[in-house]
Design a protein around this motif. Structure first.
Motif, mmCIF file in Angstrom:
data_model
loop_
_atom_site.group_PDB
_atom_site.id
_atom_site.type_symbol
_atom_site.label_atom_id
_atom_site.label_comp_id
_atom_site.label_asym_id
_atom_site.label_seq_id
_atom_site.Cartn_x
_atom_site.Cartn_y
_atom_site.Cartn_z
ATOM 1 N N HIS A 130 0.794 -1.093 0.081
ATOM 2 C CA HIS A 130 0.099 0.048 -0.067
ATOM 3 C C HIS A 130 0.762 1.257 -0.125
ATOM 4 C CE1 HIS A 130 -3.282 -2.448 0.517
ATOM 5 N NE2 HIS A 130 -3.632 -2.517 1.684
ATOM 6 N N SER A 133 2.376 2.789 -3.254
ATOM 7 C CA SER A 133 1.288 3.407 -4.044
ATOM 8 C C SER A 133 1.784 4.342 -5.066
ATOM 9 C CB SER A 133 -0.185 3.346 -3.803
ATOM 10 O OG SER A 133 0.054 4.319 -2.590
ATOM 11 N N ARG A 185 -1.494 1.770 -13.412
ATOM 12 C CA ARG A 185 -1.764 2.457 -12.127
ATOM 13 C C ARG A 185 -1.855 4.111 -12.614
ATOM 14 N NH1 ARG A 185 3.773 2.461 -9.605
ATOM 15 N NH2 ARG A 185 2.624 2.854 -7.506
ATOM 16 N N ASP A 187 -4.750 5.471 -13.254
ATOM 17 C CA ASP A 187 -5.879 5.886 -12.436
ATOM 18 C C ASP A 187 -6.117 5.204 -10.985
ATOM 19 O OD1 ASP A 187 -6.660 7.684 -14.397
ATOM 20 O OD2 ASP A 187 -7.498 5.805 -15.388
ATOM 21 N N ASP A 188 -5.088 4.230 -10.786
ATOM 22 C CA ASP A 188 -5.161 3.521 -9.611
ATOM 23 C C ASP A 188 -3.842 3.012 -9.209
ATOM 24 O OD1 ASP A 188 -5.964 1.724 -7.496
ATOM 25 O OD2 ASP A 188 -6.688 -0.162 -8.830
ATOM 26 N N PRO A 189 -3.229 3.995 -8.536
ATOM 27 C CA PRO A 189 -1.782 3.852 -8.133
ATOM 28 C C PRO A 189 -1.602 2.521 -7.230
ATOM 29 C CG PRO A 189 -2.590 6.036 -7.702
ATOM 30 C CD PRO A 189 -3.578 5.353 -7.952
ATOM 31 N N ASP A 190 -2.646 2.033 -6.521
ATOM 32 C CA ASP A 190 -2.677 0.972 -5.599
ATOM 33 C C ASP A 190 -3.470 -0.360 -6.410
ATOM 34 O OD1 ASP A 190 -2.020 -0.940 -3.564
ATOM 35 O OD2 ASP A 190 -2.951 0.130 -1.922
ATOM 36 N N HIS A 191 -3.002 -0.446 -7.413
ATOM 37 C CA HIS A 191 -3.875 -1.519 -8.434
ATOM 38 C C HIS A 191 -3.689 -2.713 -7.832
ATOM 39 C CE1 HIS A 191 -5.155 -3.355 -11.941
ATOM 40 N NE2 HIS A 191 -4.238 -4.342 -11.985
ATOM 41 N N ARG A 193 -5.377 -3.681 -4.700
ATOM 42 C CA ARG A 193 -5.395 -3.482 -3.460
ATOM 43 C C ARG A 193 -6.672 -4.402 -2.963
ATOM 44 N NH1 ARG A 193 -4.926 1.490 0.303
ATOM 45 N NH2 ARG A 193 -5.588 0.664 2.430
#
Length: 229
Positions: A130, A133, A185, A187-191, A193
């Motif tokens: 996490h 991210s 990543r 749009d979703d840096p913690d792809h 999760r």
């Protein structure tokens, strides 16, 4: 190409290349006994120790074999690739299919065998994932692999642990490339999760089937992206 004196450096590597060429071109077919150490040293213009090291290196690749009292013989005309080399040459999708088989079973076993120490390691690995991210893709992938490694370790099967250790390097760069190519990543840096949290939660709860399902869902999603990339 006939044998001849070698350049001064690096002699062992040059000797290996020259001897390998004699084998691969058929000058010394399989079954041939190599000239003696002294003869090879004189022909190549090197010391006997250099020849000895070169022969040892070629024996390690499966081309030569020393027979006590008989000499050194050619036993193959191409080197035997070790397991890490074969993995590097394999298609990443093929490697990933096998990784999925390994990790789904590892997740199931981890849920059944995990210790308090394993759970602490899983929580730490998930938190590190996490925290990455906002990091570059390479670091995020490393933390992702660390989490999967912690799940495999919790299975307490040394063969699974060793297999994962062999697979991880072959996958790392491919996963970095995949993340960058598909902008996973952006749009979703913690792809991923949610699926990783579910994996850790299922292992902690001792729910083997839920853990296996979480691992399969995550890994097969990535495999699908690899196939379409």
């Amino acid at each position: 190409m006939p044998l001849g004196p070698l350049r001064p450096s690096p002699l062992v590597e040059q000797a290996v290349d020259h001897l390998r060429e004699q084998i691969s071109t058929g000058h010394w077919p399989v079954g041939t006994r190599l000239p003696g150490e002294t003869t090879l040293a004189r022909t190549l213009g090197v010391g006997r120790s250099t020849v000895r090291e070169a022969v040892r290196a070629l024996a390690a690749t499966g081309l030569l074999r020393s027979r006590q009292g008989a000499g050194v013989f050619v036993i193959a005309d191409r080197p035997t690739e070790d397991w890490p080399t074969r993995l590097r040459r394999a298609a990443v999708t093929d490697v990933y299919e096998v990784r999925t088989l390994i990790e789904v079973q590892a997740a199931r076993l981890a849920a059944e065998r995990r210790t308090d120490e394993d759970l602490a390691a899983l929580d730490a690995a998930l938190a590190a994932r996490h925290a990455a991210s906002g990091a570059p893709d390479s670091e995020f992938v490393d933390r992702d692999i660390d989490l999967h490694r912690a799940v495999v370790a919790a299975a307490h099967n040394p063969v699974l642990t060793d297999l994962f250790a062999e697979f991880a390097p072959a996958l790392r760069q491919a996963l970095i490339d995949l993340v960058e190519l598909l902008r996973l990543r952006a749009d979703d840096p913690d792809h991923g999760r949610a699926t990783h949290e579910e994996l850790v939660r299922s292992v902690a709860a001792g729910d083997a089937e839920a853990a296996a399902l979480a691992a399969r869902t995550e890994l097969e999603a990535t495999l699908g992206r690899l196939r379409s990339a």
